[in-house]
Scaffold this motif. Sequence first.
Motif, PDB file in Angstrom:
ATOM      1  N   ARG A 164       5.169   2.853   5.452  1.00 64.40           N
ATOM      2  CA  ARG A 164       4.066   2.842   4.461  1.00 64.40           C
ATOM      3  C   ARG A 164       4.526   3.466   3.149  1.00 64.40           C
ATOM      4  NH1 ARG A 164       0.757   3.739   8.790  1.00 64.40           N
ATOM      5  NH2 ARG A 164       0.748   5.993   8.494  1.00 64.40           N
TER       6      ARG A 164
ATOM      7  N   THR B 206       6.670   0.945   1.379  1.00 65.43           N
ATOM      8  CA  THR B 206       5.860  -0.155   0.826  1.00 65.43           C
ATOM      9  C   THR B 206       5.158   0.305  -0.452  1.00 65.43           C
ATOM     10  OG1 THR B 206       5.504  -0.827   3.106  1.00 65.43           O
ATOM     11  CG2 THR B 206       4.124  -1.900   1.449  1.00 65.43           C
ATOM     12  N   ASP B 207       4.556   1.494  -0.401  1.00 64.09           N
ATOM     13  CA  ASP B 207       3.858   2.020  -1.578  1.00 64.09           C
ATOM     14  C   ASP B 207       4.812   2.169  -2.761  1.00 64.09           C
ATOM     15  OD1 ASP B 207       1.650   2.097  -0.028  1.00 64.09           O
ATOM     16  OD2 ASP B 207       1.673   4.276   0.327  1.00 64.09           O
TER      17      ASP B 207
END
Lengths: 206, 160
Positions: free
Chosen positions: B24, B27-28
């Motif tokens: 995550r 991805t961010d």
Amino acid sequence: MTAAHDEDAALMLRAQQGDLAAFETLVETYRQPIFNFIQRMIRDPDETEDIAQQVFVQAWKAAKRYRAGSRFSTWLYTIARNLCLNEIRRRGRHPVDSLHAPARNNDSTFERDFEDLRQPGVTSEVLMGELQEKIDHALGDLPEAQRTAILLFREELDYEQIGQILGVSLSATKSLIHRARETLRKRLKAYLRTGVWQPSVSKDPS
Amino acid sequence: MKEDPLSPLRDALLRRDLTAAEERRVTDWLLLHPEAAGDWEADRSLGRALRGLAPAPVPSNFTSRVMAEIRRHQGRAPASGKTGILWRRLIPATGALALLTAVFAGWQLHEADQRQQEACVAGLRALAAIPPEILADFEVIQRLGANPSPVDYDLLAALE
């Protein structure tokens, strides 16, 4: 220090007192990672076996010098690296062609005779196998300190241990791993893009 | 040099797959830096390839060969362990004992020599003390001893 490290240290302390069974347990535990490390350092399966044997025999002979506070793996890999360096230097003085050495001169011009990596339908196992072969060769092109650092990192040693083995600071260790990763990534990216494995750039001493 | 916030994760890829939380984070970050996506994918492939490198083949009898070599070495080298400790203590003790014996024997020999010399000196002194007139008749006295006089049986009978 983790329980496994404590266990290794305890076994080594027993080995210091002449306990062969304790040392045999350490040989069993470390023979595979030591083989992996040596093979990728010197790239010769026959010599790998001899050097791996020397590593353990020398560790036994020098058992009295092992200090309980230090990690056994750090100590063992230091011996392994020194023996690899001796072998590399010996080869520098008396170069020999190993029967097992890959044909490196074809790497740079090698054009794949099958589908492009990015195309669907090619089995990922085949692609990964090919990629691994290229990376394995590319590791051999890295300067010795970078290669040692990234191989030891792969064998689960932490930055501090790697620094101790190489005799450099923590930040220098991180830098070596970073530079090794960068070099490998550049070659890999070019390969993924063009399908051609680029020749190695000239080696700097570190 | 600007610190790469994904550097620890790039290193982690050399050893393992990322956790869901780490994915995550990546991805961010890539949403904000889409130009870095290519590098990241190359890092991911590199990590996977490095982790997947075939282990070096280890002969099945490797451990026993190492242990045989160590035992062979032990046979040649000074013993270690408890036996070694015993030997290490015994050897100096034996050496010290041998040295003491040698010193004692030497002293005894010296003493014997001394006694012999003293006896010799005493003999010479006794000889020097003999008056010269006795030595003048030395040859006559010596001859007397060599030819003992016949027994005077008459005198012997008279004495009885």
